[in-house]
Design an enzyme around this catalytic site. Structure first.
Site, PDB file in Angstrom:
ATOM      1  N   HIS A 158       0.841  -1.211   0.000  1.00 56.51           N
ATOM      2  CA  HIS A 158       0.000   0.000   0.000  1.00 56.51           C
ATOM      3  C   HIS A 158       0.868   1.249   0.000  1.00 56.51           C
ATOM      4  O   HIS A 158       1.743   1.415   0.861  1.00 56.51           O
ATOM      5  CB  HIS A 158      -0.934  -0.020   1.217  1.00 56.51           C
ATOM      6  N   GLU A 161       1.800   3.638   2.989  1.00 54.18           N
ATOM      7  CA  GLU A 161       2.305   3.012   4.208  1.00 54.18           C
ATOM      8  C   GLU A 161       3.837   3.012   4.194  1.00 54.18           C
ATOM      9  O   GLU A 161       4.495   1.972   4.194  1.00 54.18           O
ATOM     10  CB  GLU A 161       1.687   1.615   4.341  1.00 54.18           C
ATOM     11  N   HIS A 286       2.718  -3.869   6.690  1.00 50.90           N
ATOM     12  CA  HIS A 286       1.759  -2.811   6.381  1.00 50.90           C
ATOM     13  C   HIS A 286       1.766  -1.829   7.545  1.00 50.90           C
ATOM     14  O   HIS A 286       2.436  -2.050   8.546  1.00 50.90           O
ATOM     15  CB  HIS A 286       0.340  -3.388   6.249  1.00 50.90           C
ATOM     16  N   GLU A 356       0.719  -5.048  10.941  1.00 53.65           N
ATOM     17  CA  GLU A 356       0.335  -3.645  10.839  1.00 53.65           C
ATOM     18  C   GLU A 356       1.231  -2.914  11.830  1.00 53.65           C
ATOM     19  O   GLU A 356       1.084  -3.073  13.051  1.00 53.65           O
ATOM     20  CB  GLU A 356      -1.138  -3.445  11.220  1.00 53.65           C
TER      21      GLU A 356
HETATM   22  O1  0X9 Z   1      -6.797  -4.247   4.520  1.00 54.54           O
HETATM   23  C1  0X9 Z   1      -5.630  -4.595   4.308  1.00 54.54           C
HETATM   24  O2  0X9 Z   1      -5.190  -4.876   3.193  1.00 54.54           O
HETATM   25  C2  0X9 Z   1      -4.660  -4.678   5.499  1.00 54.54           C
HETATM   26  N1  0X9 Z   1      -4.805  -3.519   6.332  1.00 54.54           N
HETATM   27  S1  0X9 Z   1      -4.320  -2.029   5.779  1.00 54.54           S
HETATM   28  O3  0X9 Z   1      -4.786  -1.041   6.715  1.00 54.54           O
HETATM   29  N2  0X9 Z   1      -2.733  -1.981   5.789  1.00 54.54           N
HETATM   30  O4  0X9 Z   1      -4.805  -1.846   4.462  1.00 54.54           O
HETATM   31  C3  0X9 Z   1      -4.985  -5.925   6.307  1.00 54.54           C
HETATM   32  C4  0X9 Z   1      -4.941  -7.185   5.516  1.00 54.54           C
HETATM   33  C5  0X9 Z   1      -5.257  -8.431   6.287  1.00 54.54           C
HETATM   34  N3  0X9 Z   1      -6.403  -8.255   7.080  1.00 54.54           N
HETATM   35  C6  0X9 Z   1      -7.641  -8.827   6.981  1.00 54.54           C
HETATM   36  N4  0X9 Z   1      -7.932  -9.824   6.159  1.00 54.54           N
HETATM   37  N5  0X9 Z   1      -8.528  -8.341   7.772  1.00 54.54           N
HETATM   38 ZN    ZN Z   2      -1.704  -1.902   4.012  1.00 56.27          ZN
END
Ligand code: 0X9
Ligand code: ZN
Length: 410
Positions: A158, A161, A286, A356
């Site tokens: 991303h 980030e 991330h 994260e």
């Molecule tokens: O949403 C995402 O891609 C990730 N969070 S971010 O804020 N960096 O965008 C988390 C990915 C893994 N999480 C889930 N499957 N909940």
């Molecule tokens: Zn992310």
């Protein structure tokens, strides 16, 4: 039920977002939004509306979005607190200069190789959509590829980030600098391959900083058929592609793309990871929220192997004991389909984690915490990274250790 939701009393000035977004079209105007939520079902309703949640609180979630996102959630009956980001000027602390842009990442990797040619070499896993090489570094005491257990680290799926670039880059510097003086690191690198690609989405990362102001950009820079831009690379992998927590709307921040692996960046990761047959562990960095996450994320189901589930839990909790992040199965946070780790585990049985990184919330800087966050965030994650490299030899050994009373002593 919605009536029971209470509006969180937070003043606009309570938000610490600092973005100057002059020059944006009115329709592009960005808002920081807090949505009152009661449970995971409501969080999933929000992601299913095409919203990329940035932070989960016990009674709310936060995200950066447009007027259209806000109207959608209002229509669903959610209570919102909205703060206009265009009112805030991004304050450029001079210390932000120590974040690495694309060419600086590549120079830093080159410097490591120049300094430590005996253990370090550069490689490219392919090109981004705009033609940037997706560069990585291989660290190992052995010159022979694909013979030793392999640990993979990646950053920056991303764009905004940026801290997720710094941590794997620093890890490469740390490991190579310590090789000669620290026997633990020497032993690890002599018996493992460590592969690090700090910037999977260079086009997005460069775009995010291209105007001198941060743009809060998340996706890659694909020009979609309707003229909008970007595919969410962490929704573009094959496992669960197009499912819950991803969007078919091209303008959504969680747009999954026209098909699984439609993007050159995810194709490059797929082909590279598949080709490194000794890979047993993987960590995709991330930001933000301070979480240690493991599969599955596209479904509430557990991974099919109960033993593997126990390994994920044991490793995730152990790593969280060092960085003090919250360990959890990804889907317990919210559903997100097509991410790196679900694919890597499903297809290749790699024990794949998402971290994260810091900060813990949007109130402490969110995506743009300032360069003072780099060093402490890296320090907090050294031990988890070394643990992962160590366990690359045999991730299943963590189950035995859990039951071994001697190993319970920290
Ligand atoms: O949403 C995402 O891609 C990730 N969070 S971010 O804020 N960096 O965008 C988390 C990915 C893994 N999480 C889930 N499957 N909940
Ligand atoms: Zn992310």
């Amino acid at each position: 039920m919605l009536i029971q939701r209470t509006l969180l009393a937070i003043g606009c000035c309570g938000f610490l977002f600092t973005a100057s977004l002059f020059g944006r079209m009115q329709s592009d105007k960005l808002f920081s939004v807090k949505v009152m939520t009661q449970d995971r079902n409501e969080r999933n309703q929000i992601v299913n509306a095409g919203i990329a949640i940035d932070k989960v609180f016990s009674d709310a979630v936060g995200f950066i979005g447009t007027n259209r996102d806000i109207e959608k959630l209002k229509a669903l009956g959610f209570k919102l607190k909205v703060s206009d980001l265009s009112q805030r000027k991004f304050d450029f602390p001079s210390s932000d200069q120590s974040f690495h842009n694309y060419s600086e990442v590549n120079s830093a990797l080159e410097q490591i190789v120049t300094k430590h040619p005996n253990i370090a070499s550069r490689f490219s896993i392919g090109k981004s959509l705009e033609g940037r090489e997706l560069q990585g570094i291989r660290l190992s005491g052995s010159k022979k590829e694909d013979t030793l257990p392999t640990a993979i680290f990646m950053g920056c799926h991303h764009a905004r980030e940026h801290l997720s670039v710094e941590v794997p880059l620093k890890l490469a510097e740390y490991l190579s600098d310590k090789y000669d003086s620290d026997s633990r690191i020497k032993d690890l690198l002599d018996s493992r391959e460590v592969l690090i690609v700090p910037m999977i989405n260079p086009d997005g990362a460069e775009y995010d900083i291209s105007s001198g102001d941060y743009k809060y950009w998340r996706k890659n820079r694909r020009k979609n058929s309707d003229g909008s831009y970007g595919v969410d690379l962490n929704r573009n992998y094959a496992k669960g592609f197009g499912g819950e927590g991803s969007s078919s709307s091209t303008s959504s921040d969680i747009y999954h793309g026209p098909s699984a692996f439609s993007e050159p960046e995810t194709q490059a990761v797929r082909d590279w990871v598949k080709s490194r047959k000794k890979t047993t562990v993987l960590l995709s960095f991330h930001t933000f929220s301070e979480l240690v996450l493991w599969p599955f994320g596209h479904t509430n189901d557990e991974v099919p192997s109960h033993t593997d589930q126990l390994v994920f839990e044991a490793m995730g909790k152990k790593m969280a004991s060092w960085n003090k992040y919250t360990p959890q199965k990804s889907s317990d946070l919210y559903l997100a389909s097509g991410d790196t780790t679900d694919w890597a585990y499903d297809e290749l049985k790699i024990f794949a984690f998402t971290f994260e990184l810091s900060p813990d919330s949007m109130f402490s800087g969110g995506f743009y915490p300032g360069a003072s966050a780099i060093e402490p965030t890296f320090q907090a994650n050294i031990e988890p990274a070394l643990y992962l490299i160590e366990k690359a030899e045999n991730p299943y050994s963590v189950l035995k250790e859990q039951n071994d009373p001697l190993k319970l002593i920290p």
